[in-house]
Each structure stands twice: as structure tokens, then as C-alpha cells.
Enzyme design. Structure first.
Site, PDB file in Angstrom:
ATOM      1  N   ASP A  68       0.858  -1.175   0.000  1.00 36.84           N
ATOM      2  CA  ASP A  68       0.000   0.000   0.000  1.00 36.84           C
ATOM      3  C   ASP A  68       0.900   1.233   0.000  1.00 36.84           C
ATOM      4  O   ASP A  68       2.090   1.163   0.331  1.00 36.84           O
ATOM      5  CB  ASP A  68      -0.914  -0.026   1.219  1.00 36.84           C
ATOM      6  N   ASP A  82      -3.395   7.413  -3.763  1.00 35.25           N
ATOM      7  CA  ASP A  82      -4.721   7.930  -4.104  1.00 35.25           C
ATOM      8  C   ASP A  82      -5.223   8.880  -3.024  1.00 35.25           C
ATOM      9  O   ASP A  82      -4.614   9.020  -1.964  1.00 35.25           O
ATOM     10  CB  ASP A  82      -5.698   6.776  -4.300  1.00 35.25           C
ATOM     11  N   GLY A  96     -11.589   3.690   0.374  1.00 38.01           N
ATOM     12  CA  GLY A  96     -12.458   4.576   1.131  1.00 38.01           C
ATOM     13  C   GLY A  96     -13.607   3.879   1.828  1.00 38.01           C
ATOM     14  O   GLY A  96     -14.635   4.505   2.114  1.00 38.01           O
TER      15      GLY A  96
END
Length: 641
Positions: A86, A121, A187
Site C-alpha cells: 500500500d 490515491d 475509502g
């Protein structure tokens, strides 16, 4: 991705990374390189094919960074399997601003040998305004565009958009068409933590149906076993989660249907690695370190046990039944299942024509599944487009595998009316009596009178000026219906053709001169011939047709291009004509409305028939895959298999 098995959007598939093949659905457990409780190799023994760690944490720690840059990420974690990293987006969301730029962190992931590298992101929160979420989508897409050379890594491009369906669709479309070869849905951790599964269902549907089916779909943070089956049903391929250790530190155990507090337990289940190793009291009294590790092992075991169950369900094609039954285990799960049913029409195009397993009917909620969606639509068109009165048979005159032939002889074959049967709170044409799932059903037989009343009211509205009548031998309307001599078996095969191949195909496929051969032992239809040549065989297990090349040629002549077919390159056509399967990469054009597991025509560049087989996926998915078999050929112009 290469498809192995499927059930609707759920799939067992595999994709390659630089350090090995990953078979989905699976979970990548989170490894904190600063504090490893269970090693990646211990996880592999439990079923893990890969792990995920955080490149942001590694880069910020001088010791970890030096080792990773010098010897590689796999050396750092002492693991030779696939590793995803990540970017630190979630840490940025939790702790504040990020000190690195997007390309910096992507290049760092590539440098240390990450198999799947995530861009930086913009995390969208559920309470973000529409404009905030839109800007996050656009900026995230801009950042994936900065990556011009993925190298040996697979770029992960997260799909954002907060709780706004149109933004999730926009993000999915953009990411699906980008350089990203891996599509996490981001999200969503706040929704998972609050058990807001119904909102999450809508997010997954909007993301999955508008992304790229040929790329793995990953649900960030979605590793709780109670929700995994539902997520896989909607097309999620990969999960990640640190919950196994977070819950363990809080003395909580994961189970397939929820979470339990160690302090409130009396026994461990026999399948748990804790069984026969500890009593509840012994584990409670152990040191925090020992207890955390033991509970982490249990939690990981639960995750992989649930994944094994999910994969077996996909293979059996019983995942929908599993999710439907499991949704009753928790009110929030059931609320999410109802959200799936609200969106059922969106899932119908991806539904297989039939399944290996029987159709399970529990109650009136089962009536809203995608398996029923296609037959509902057909019945609406059948009633509204016929211009005929309709007669409803009483329930006792029809049961799966048994039809009152006296009524067929005395009413159906003498009068020009629609005849409908009452099937699981629905009204459907009697001609579909043997097709999946009408006959292939296991039902609780719980009658829902109000639901049937709704179906009856709908039928009355669809019939327009024509009437809907309940049959009885002395009903006075029998004398007023138009008289017409017809054969039930002929009308039956025509109606099934209309259902399987499209409206009005039946009368052209099977003209008056066809010969219908029936089984002597069962009296069921088996073969349909024209001029001595077999056009089709009706399958005993699902009531649908398997076409011969003669039948396929006839179908090709009556449907417009590109209906019901795939076009292949001339090189592929040469082999398909000999009976070999069609691979995705050789398809140059196709019907986007192809139904998975339905008969599909295979044509060459001149639109000439070369073979017929069954599509492994829906037409909406065909253009997205590049590996694997698209059409399983069973008859070809130079022979058959």
C-alpha cells in the site's frame, strides 16, 4: 485474469505476479514490518498465497528502508510469494498529510520489488461532500496517469467516490481503462468498521459493473469472514485485513458469522487451532503476547476456512444460496442482502442460464434473485405481447415434473389462450415447466399470499384489454375463447426457444414440419428434427436446448448480426471448426447480450458458422478477458466433441 469457475459475478480465477500465481478469491493478510505477530510463511501454512504490507512505513523507517532497498522487499519479510504494498493513503487519512509525492512512493515500491504497487490515491470519506469526492476521483485518476512504465510490478489504481454511486461508476470506468492492472475499492474502512454493509453493497456493485472484468477487484480492509461471501458474490476477488491481529489484541475471535469476546466464551470450536491446545481460562490467563499470537492464528484460520467454503460454493454454484442463508445471521447482513435484491436487475445480465445446483426458495425474498429476474421479464413480455386471454392453472394441477395432461388436451390444445402456472409466488408460462429453475427447485413451500397477489395484479395490468382467469372445468369463459388447434409439445419447444434465443425465434427455429422425439421411459422431449436432421436436443437436467450444427445454422439465419455469436480470427476459426474451444484472445467481435452458459454461435470473419458451444461468461464480460476459454465448443462443422 484467467477464469476457472464462476457463479454470476463471483469467480474462481487466477492472475500472475512476478513472484507467483494468485488464485482468487483470497485474502492478503496485512504485515506490519515493525511488529510481525504471525510470519508470512506461517500464514502460507494456513492458506495464504500472498501478503500486503505498507511501503510508507518501510520508507519512513531507516533500518527497514535500507534493508528493502539493498536486498528487496521479499528478503525483508522473509517471504518468496507475492507481496502487495500500500502507498500510505490510509495512514495519511488517519494521521495527516503525506510527505511524499505519488511518483516517489510508486518508484520506491517498484525499486524494492513489490509485486503489486499502489498509487498514492486520495482517500474519500463517507461524510465527504459531493464536490470533495469528485475532486478526489479526478485527482486519483490524474495520479495513475503519471505512471508511464509499470515495469515488473502491477499497478493498483484504487476506485474512490465516497458514497456517491455516479462517482463510483466514474472512478471505476477511468481506473478500469487506465494503466492500472489491479483495482482496489478504497475509502470503505469506515463503512466496514460501522457495519454499514448495505451502503458498501451499493459501492461494490457500482464499482464492479463499471470497471474492467479482466482485472482483479480488491476490497481494501474487507477481511471480516461474515461479509466475505457477500462481497465475493458481487465480484470481489481479493481482500486484505489487519483485523486478525487487531481483534486478537482486543481479545476478540473471528467466526464465519460474527465476532466473539474471549471473556464471554466457554468453549473453542473443534475446527479452531485453539481446540485441545487451550481451555478458555488457560488462554485468558496467558501472557498478552502468547494470547495475541494464539488468537491471531485462530482469526487467520477462520478467514481461510471461510474462503475455502466460498470457493467450494462457487464450484457447486450454490454461493447465492449460501449468502441468502447466511444473511439471516446478523441484522446488518440481512439489510445488505436486501440492498442486493434492490439491485437485482443489474445482476441479471451476468447470471448464468442455469446452474449445477437446484434453485433454493426460502421465502418471498428468494423471488427477487437474479435467477428469477430473467424469467420475470420473459413472462411480462409473454403476457403483454401475446394479445391473448390468460388462464391460470390451479396449484394442484402442476408440480415440478408433473402436469395435468387432461387440461392440456382439453383446454390448451383446443383454445387460443395463454396458460400460466403458479410457481413460487409467480405466474409463468406453462411451456417453461421443465426449464431451470422451474422444475429444478427445492422449496420451503411457504406461501406468501400478498406476493402472489402482486404477481396476479401485475399480470392483469400487462394483459391490457384481455383477461386473466382462474381455471375451473365449468368456467363459462371457456366457451368464449378463440378456438385453435395446436400441439403442446410444439408450442413448448417454441416458447423455450423464445426464452433461450430471443422473442419470435421459436416459430422460425421449429416450423410446423419438425419431428419431436420423446424418451420412451420418461416421455420427455429429447430431440427435435427437421427433414431427418437433428436441430437440437433438450437437456434433461435443465430443460434447455443443446444445438447441433444444423440447429446452429438455422439460428444463424434468423438472427441479425451480431446476435448470439462471437466472431473469431481466421487462424482461430481453422481450429474451432475442428471442435477446439474458443479462447478470449481470438475473439474480434461479439454480442454484448450473450448469456453465460447459453448456446453461442462461433463464426469466422465472413460471419459463416464454424462451431457452436456454450459461453463461459456473459457478453458484458467477454471483451475484458484475454486469457482462458470463452466458448466451450460441443459441435463444429468438421466434426463434434
Amino acid at each position: 485474469m484467467e477464469l476457472i469457475h464462476r457463479e454470476g459475478l463471483a469467480r474462481i480465477a487466477k492472475f500472475e505476479t512476478a513472484h507467483g500465481v494468485i488464485e482468487t478469491p483470497t485474502i492478503l493478510p496485512v504485515i506490519n514490518p515493525n511488529l510481525v505477530v504471525v510470519t508470512p510463511n506461517e500464514m502460507r501454512e494456513l492458506g495464504s498465497q500472498g501478503v500486503i504490507t505498507n511501503s510508507y512505513i518501510i520508507r519512513r523507517n531507516p533500518g527497514l528502508r535500507e534493508h528493502a532497498e539493498k536486498y528487496g522487499l521479499h528478503s525483508l519479510l522473509d517471504f518468496d510469494g507475492p507481496i502487495m504494498t500500500d502507498s500510505g493513503t490510509f495512514q495519511s487519512y488517519v494521521y495527516g498529510d503525506m510527505e511524499y509525492e505519488n511518483l516517489e512512493i510508486v518508484e520506491f515500491q517498484k525499486k524494492i520489488g513489490s509485486d503489486i504497487s499502489t498509487i498514492l490515491d486520495i482517500f474519500s470519506r463517507p461524510d465527504d461532500s459531493y464536490e470533495q469526492a469528485r475532486q478526489a476521483v479526478l485527482e486519483t485518476y490524474r495520479r495513475v496517469g503519471e505512471v508511464t512504465d509499470p515495469g515488473n510490478t502491477i499497478i493498483a489504481g484504487p476506485i474512490q467516490g465516497s458514497v456517491y454511486p455516479d462517482l463510483r461508476r466514474l472512478s471505476a470506468e477511468k481506473m478500469g481503462n487506465s494503466v492500472a492492472g489491479y483495482l482496489p475499492i478504497g475509502g470503505v474502512v469506515p463503512l466496514l468498521e460501522s457495519y454499514n454493509y448495505d451502503t458498501l453493497v451499493e459501492i461494490i456493485i457500482n464499482a464492479k459493473l463499471n470497471a474492467h472484468f479482466g482485472k482483479p477487484a480488491h476490497l481494501f480492509g474487507g477481511g471480516h469472514p461474515m461479509f466475505m461471501a457477500m462481497a465475493v458474490l458481487l465480484g470481489i476477488d481479493v481482500f486484505d485485513s489487519a483485523s486478525y491481529v487487531k481483534y486478537a489484541r482486543d481479545n476478540r475471535l473471528l467466526f464465519p458469522d460474527g465476532t466473539r469476546d474471549l471473556k464471554k466464551m466457554s468453549y473453542f470450536p473443534s475446527w479452531s487451532p485453539l481446540y485441545d491446545k487451550y481451555t478458555v481460562k488457560e488462554l485468558t490467563d496467558s501472557s498478552p503476547e502468547e494470547r495475541t499470537r494464539a488468537l491471531s492464528m485462530h482469526n487467520l484460520y477462520t478467514m481461510f476456512m471461510e474462503l475455502s467454503e466460498i470457493k467450494e460454493r462457487i464450484y457447486e454454484q450454490t454461493l447465492w444460496q449460501y449468502v441468502e442463508a447466511k444473511s439471516r445471521s446478523h441484522p446488518y447482513l440481512f439489510k445488505a442482502f436486501l440492498k442486493i435484491l434492490e439491485n437485482s436487475d443489474l445482476l441479471v445480465p451476468h447470471e448464468d442460464l442455469y446452474r449445477k445446483s437446484p434453485y433454493y426458495s426460502y421465502d418471498h425474498y428468494s423471488d427477487k434473485s437474479p435467477s428469477i429476474g430473467r424469467i420475470k421479464k420473459f413472462t411480462r413480455d409473454f403476457i403483454s405481447g401475446s394479445g391473448k386471454d390468460s388462464v391460470i392453472l390451479p396449484r394442484e394441477s402442476w408440480k415440478p415434473g408433473r402436469l395435468d395432461r387432461k387440461i392440456i388436451r382439453d383446454v390448451y390444445e383446443k383454445l387460443d389462450v395463454n396458460m400460466l402456472i403458479q410457481w413460487e409466488n409467480r405466474l409463468i408460462p406453462v411451456e417453461l415447466e421443465e426449464t431451470y429453475p422451474v422444475e429444478q427447485i427445492l422449496t420451503s413451500s411457504i406461501e406468501e399470499g400478498s406476493v402472489y397477489s402482486d404477481a396476479l395484479m401485475e399480470a392483469k395490468l400487462l394483459s391490457g384489454k384481455k383477461g386473466i382467469y382462474a381455471y375451473s372445468p365449468d368456467m363459462k369463459e371457456l366457451d368464449s375463447f378463440p378456438v385453435k388447434s395446436r400441439k403442446f409439445d410444439l408450442e413448448k419447444i417454441r416458447t423455450i426457444s423464445d426464452f433461450q434465443f430471443g422473442r419470435n425465434s421459436g416459430i422460425q427455429m421449429f416450423p410446423d414440419g419438425v419431428e419431436i422425439i420423446k424418451s420412451r421411459s420418461t416421455e420427455r422431449i429429447r430431440n427435435i428434427l427437421l427433414d431427418g436432421k437433428i436441430l437440437a436436443t433438450m437437456r434433461a437436467h435443465d430443460g434447455f436446448f443443446t444445438l447441433t450444427t444444423e440447429g446452429a445454422k438455422r439460428l444463424l439465419s434468423i438472427v441479425e448480426y451480431p446476435k448470439l455469436r462471437v466472431k473469431v480470427t481466421d487462424d482461430s476459426a481453422e481450429y474451432n471448426a475442428k471442435g477446439l474451444n474458443v479462447f478470449f484472445k481470438f475473439i474480434t467481435d461479439f454480442d454484448p447480450d450473450i448469456i453465460a452458459m447459453n448456446e453461442t454461435l462461433v463464426v469466422n470473419e465472413k460471419d459463416e458458422l464454424i462451431a457452436v458451444g456454450r459461453s463461459t461468461v456473459s457478453g458484458k464480460e467477454i471483451g475484458h478477458y484475454r486469457k482462458g476459454v470463452a466458448i466451450k465448443v460441443h459441435h463444429s462443422i468438421e466434426g463434434h466433441v
